[in-house]
Every structure is written in C-alpha cells, then in structure tokens.
Design a protein around this motif. Structure first.
Motif, mmCIF file in Angstrom:
data_model
loop_
_atom_site.group_PDB
_atom_site.id
_atom_site.type_symbol
_atom_site.label_atom_id
_atom_site.label_comp_id
_atom_site.label_asym_id
_atom_site.label_seq_id
_atom_site.Cartn_x
_atom_site.Cartn_y
_atom_site.Cartn_z
ATOM 1 N N ASP A 1 72.622 28.399 62.900
ATOM 2 C CA ASP A 1 71.704 27.312 62.579
ATOM 3 C C ASP A 1 70.245 27.685 62.807
ATOM 4 O O ASP A 1 69.363 26.869 62.556
ATOM 5 C CB ASP A 1 72.038 26.073 63.416
ATOM 6 C CG ASP A 1 73.396 25.496 63.044
ATOM 7 O OD1 ASP A 1 74.037 24.930 63.938
ATOM 8 O OD2 ASP A 1 73.793 25.634 61.870
ATOM 9 N N ARG A 2 69.977 28.876 63.303
ATOM 10 C CA ARG A 2 68.585 29.205 63.581
ATOM 11 C C ARG A 2 67.824 29.427 62.279
ATOM 12 O O ARG A 2 68.372 29.963 61.314
ATOM 13 C CB ARG A 2 68.491 30.466 64.458
ATOM 14 C CG ARG A 2 68.800 31.771 63.732
ATOM 15 C CD ARG A 2 68.337 32.971 64.533
ATOM 16 N NE ARG A 2 68.713 34.241 63.907
ATOM 17 C CZ ARG A 2 68.036 34.832 62.943
ATOM 18 N NH1 ARG A 2 66.952 34.253 62.447
ATOM 19 N NH2 ARG A 2 68.439 35.986 62.448
ATOM 20 N N PRO A 3 66.544 29.026 62.225
ATOM 21 C CA PRO A 3 65.752 29.302 61.030
ATOM 22 C C PRO A 3 65.589 30.814 60.852
ATOM 23 O O PRO A 3 65.507 31.565 61.835
ATOM 24 C CB PRO A 3 64.409 28.638 61.335
ATOM 25 C CG PRO A 3 64.684 27.679 62.439
ATOM 26 C CD PRO A 3 65.806 28.272 63.233
ATOM 27 N N PRO A 4 65.532 31.284 59.618
ATOM 28 C CA PRO A 4 65.317 32.711 59.398
ATOM 29 C C PRO A 4 63.907 33.126 59.805
ATOM 30 O O PRO A 4 62.998 32.292 59.909
ATOM 31 C CB PRO A 4 65.528 32.867 57.891
ATOM 32 C CG PRO A 4 65.264 31.517 57.322
ATOM 33 C CD PRO A 4 65.696 30.536 58.366
ATOM 34 N N LEU A 5 63.734 34.411 60.019
ATOM 35 C CA LEU A 5 62.446 34.977 60.432
ATOM 36 C C LEU A 5 61.842 35.771 59.283
ATOM 37 O O LEU A 5 62.519 36.610 58.683
ATOM 38 C CB LEU A 5 62.628 35.893 61.642
ATOM 39 C CG LEU A 5 63.267 35.283 62.890
ATOM 40 C CD1 LEU A 5 63.414 36.344 63.973
ATOM 41 C CD2 LEU A 5 62.457 34.103 63.402
ATOM 42 N N VAL A 6 60.578 35.518 58.992
ATOM 43 C CA VAL A 6 59.870 36.243 57.935
ATOM 44 C C VAL A 6 58.665 36.960 58.532
ATOM 45 O O VAL A 6 57.809 36.341 59.177
ATOM 46 C CB VAL A 6 59.413 35.295 56.808
ATOM 47 C CG1 VAL A 6 58.448 35.998 55.860
ATOM 48 C CG2 VAL A 6 60.618 34.780 56.034
ATOM 49 N N LEU A 7 58.616 38.250 58.311
ATOM 50 C CA LEU A 7 57.492 39.072 58.750
ATOM 51 C C LEU A 7 56.312 38.839 57.818
ATOM 52 O O LEU A 7 56.470 38.837 56.592
ATOM 53 C CB LEU A 7 57.917 40.539 58.698
ATOM 54 C CG LEU A 7 57.257 41.514 59.659
ATOM 55 C CD1 LEU A 7 57.564 41.116 61.093
ATOM 56 C CD2 LEU A 7 57.784 42.916 59.369
ATOM 57 N N LEU B 1 62.502 45.760 60.765
ATOM 58 C CA LEU B 1 63.305 45.177 59.690
ATOM 59 C C LEU B 1 64.710 44.820 60.155
ATOM 60 O O LEU B 1 65.357 43.959 59.552
ATOM 61 C CB LEU B 1 63.356 46.127 58.495
ATOM 62 C CG LEU B 1 62.029 46.311 57.756
ATOM 63 C CD1 LEU B 1 62.161 47.358 56.659
ATOM 64 C CD2 LEU B 1 61.533 44.994 57.175
ATOM 65 N N ASP B 2 65.188 45.463 61.226
ATOM 66 C CA ASP B 2 66.476 45.079 61.808
ATOM 67 C C ASP B 2 66.465 43.652 62.338
ATOM 68 O O ASP B 2 67.514 43.021 62.463
ATOM 69 C CB ASP B 2 66.830 46.010 62.977
ATOM 70 C CG ASP B 2 67.348 47.367 62.517
ATOM 71 O OD1 ASP B 2 67.743 47.485 61.341
ATOM 72 O OD2 ASP B 2 67.337 48.297 63.338
ATOM 73 N N ARG B 3 65.263 43.146 62.646
ATOM 74 C CA ARG B 3 65.144 41.881 63.373
ATOM 75 C C ARG B 3 64.654 40.712 62.526
ATOM 76 O O ARG B 3 64.525 39.608 63.040
ATOM 77 C CB ARG B 3 64.192 42.081 64.554
ATOM 78 C CG ARG B 3 64.746 43.018 65.630
ATOM 79 C CD ARG B 3 63.639 43.459 66.582
ATOM 80 N NE ARG B 3 64.169 44.100 67.770
ATOM 81 C CZ ARG B 3 64.540 45.366 67.845
ATOM 82 N NH1 ARG B 3 64.482 46.136 66.754
ATOM 83 N NH2 ARG B 3 64.995 45.874 68.972
ATOM 84 N N VAL B 4 64.355 40.957 61.256
ATOM 85 C CA VAL B 4 63.827 39.872 60.421
ATOM 86 C C VAL B 4 64.684 39.699 59.174
ATOM 87 O O VAL B 4 65.498 40.557 58.826
ATOM 88 C CB VAL B 4 62.357 40.132 60.030
ATOM 89 C CG1 VAL B 4 61.468 40.205 61.260
ATOM 90 C CG2 VAL B 4 62.216 41.384 59.182
ATOM 91 N N ASP B 5 64.438 38.578 58.486
ATOM 92 C CA ASP B 5 65.231 38.243 57.305
ATOM 93 C C ASP B 5 64.440 38.337 56.008
ATOM 94 O O ASP B 5 65.010 38.191 54.925
ATOM 95 C CB ASP B 5 65.779 36.819 57.457
ATOM 96 C CG ASP B 5 66.521 36.638 58.775
ATOM 97 O OD1 ASP B 5 67.521 37.354 58.985
ATOM 98 O OD2 ASP B 5 66.091 35.803 59.597
#
Length: 262
Positions: A3-9, A57-61
């Motif tokens: 349910d967490r919002p995605p992360l955008v760099l 990039l491993d940590r963001v969507d």
C-alpha cells in the motif's frame, strides 16, 4: 508494503545561493509527481560519479528528469563550446546522462521534460542546436518576457503527434497545445529515439525510446506547470504514474516471490 506510495526520483540542478551550493529542483515538478502521478518525489543530488546509479535505481519506482535554465554542455555531443550554449551545469550532466541510460536499460519508468528531453537525446548519441530562433523558418520558442509565470508558461503553439504514437495514445488526440520555454532543440535525433511529435516549424517536441522495455517518453514542453488544469498534461502524468505503480507492483512481486522461495 503493497500500500505504500511509489517513489519517483527527481533530478536536481546545482545552484549558488546565499554563499552555499544547493542541489534543488523547481516545486512544480515536485508537485506534479505528487499530485499528477500520485507518487512520492525524491530529489537526487547531482553528485556525478559519487552516486551509484544502480543502487539508487534499486530503491525507486520511476525517474523524472526536469527542465532547467542550464543547458547540456556541448562537449557531451562533440560540439565546441561557445557563449550561445551557456549557461551550463556540468555536475548535473555527469549525473543525469548515466542515470537516463541506466533507467532505460533497467526498464525503470522514465519521463523527461525540456532540458531532460535534450539530455535524453544526448545520452543516446544525438546532438542539439542552440538559438534556434535565429534559423530561417523557425519559431521563437523562448518564453515571453514576464515575471508572471502564468504568462511565461502560457500555451503557445500546437504540436502534431504521430497518430499511431505512444504519446498521441496517452493524450487521446493527434494535436495538442503546449507551452514553449526553450532556445535549444534537438538537432540530430538519436537513433535510439522515435519521433512522436513536432511543432509547426518542424522542431522535434516529443519522442519515445525505441524498443524500450518500460515507459520511456520525453517532451520539450512543460506539462508539469498545468498538470491540475490542462487535460493533456494531466494524462501524461497519470500515464507516468500508472507505469510507476506497475513497476512497483512487479518489483514487490519479485521480492515477495524470492522471499517465499527461500
């Protein structure tokens, strides 16, 4: 986790302000990611080789590459520097060019705007032209002279989109009205990019990455500014957000699957 919002760099410029060096981006990009794409924006400092792009990039969507007053340094596309190409932000160049290439390679959703659009072309071997308003038959694509950003970012000209293109499919029309705030433009389009839209004077305004494994599009205009009121701008950021959430779903599914197998 699901349910967490995605992360955008979100990429950053390097600025000198109040005797400090700042890594920052304009709030309209941050807001467009949060409101238009429904994701959490994270600003990536422009630290060049001091950043492990793969680890990030491993940590963001998703990745949003922003516009800027600065330009890509011409040494990145084998053109001799002169004052027409300035101002520069070489720390940003050293960060964004490898970031773009790796995001495409890894199928991390990528949306590039204005300077980011030009960076995309350079990252894959294309070139840029400067002061295009001086060229015969070209429009003046620079922003109006005003302190009012609504005036500067006002919709200024049409873009004709490829009717069977990805971007036309997203916005639902073969022609849209866009704003215009640039004096540089794509000169030779990189072989890896596919033309998606042009201005009336032939200026390349929209592209996608050829055979990309994930969402990877770019526009020369600024949809982030009108993301809450302009329908094509809304649709572009919604499509980016949908791609980001799908990437998140697939990534979490892979993690969950590997944990279950252990």
């Amino acid at each position: 986790m699901q349910d967490r919002p995605p992360l955008v760099l979100v990429t950053a410029d390097v600025k000198e302000l109040d005797t400090y060096r700042w890594h920052a981006t304009v709030s309209t990009y941050i807001n467009a990611v949060a409101v238009g794409a429904g994701a959490i924006p994270l600003i990536l400092p422009s630290l060049g080789e001091d950043i492990d792009v793969d680890a990030v990039l491993d940590r963001v969507d998703g990745v949003l590459v922003t516009g800027s007053r600065s330009n890509v340094h011409p040494s990145n596309y084998a053109v001799e520097e002169n004052d027409d190409f300035a101002p520069f932000d070489r720390e940003r160049d050293m960060t964004t060019l490898p970031l773009i290439a790796q995001a495409v390679e890894r199928a991390v959703p990528l949306f590039v705007i204005c300077r980011g659009f030009q960076e995309l072309n350079v990252a894959f071997g294309g070139t840029l032209a400067t002061e295009i308003q001086r060229q015969p038959g070209r429009l003046d694509h620079r922003a109006p002279q005003s302190d009012d950003h609504d005036v500067r970012f006002a919709l200024a000209h049409d873009v004709a989109l490829k009717e069977d293109g990805v971007i036309a499919g997203i916005v639902g029309s073969p022609t849209i009205r866009v704003n215009s705030l640039h004096r540089q433009a794509v000169d030779r389009l990189a072989d890896m990019l596919v033309l998606e839209g042009t201005a009336p004077d032939g200026t390349i305004e929209a592209v996608r990455v050829r055979d990309a494994k994930g969402f990877a599009i770019g526009v020369q205009w600024h949809p982030e500014y009108w993301v809450t009121s302009d329908e094509p701008s809304k649709r572009l950021f919604k499509a980016f957000g949908d791609a980001v959430r799908e990437r998140q779903r697939l990534t979490q599914g892979g993690i969950a699957g590997s944990q279950a197998a252990e």
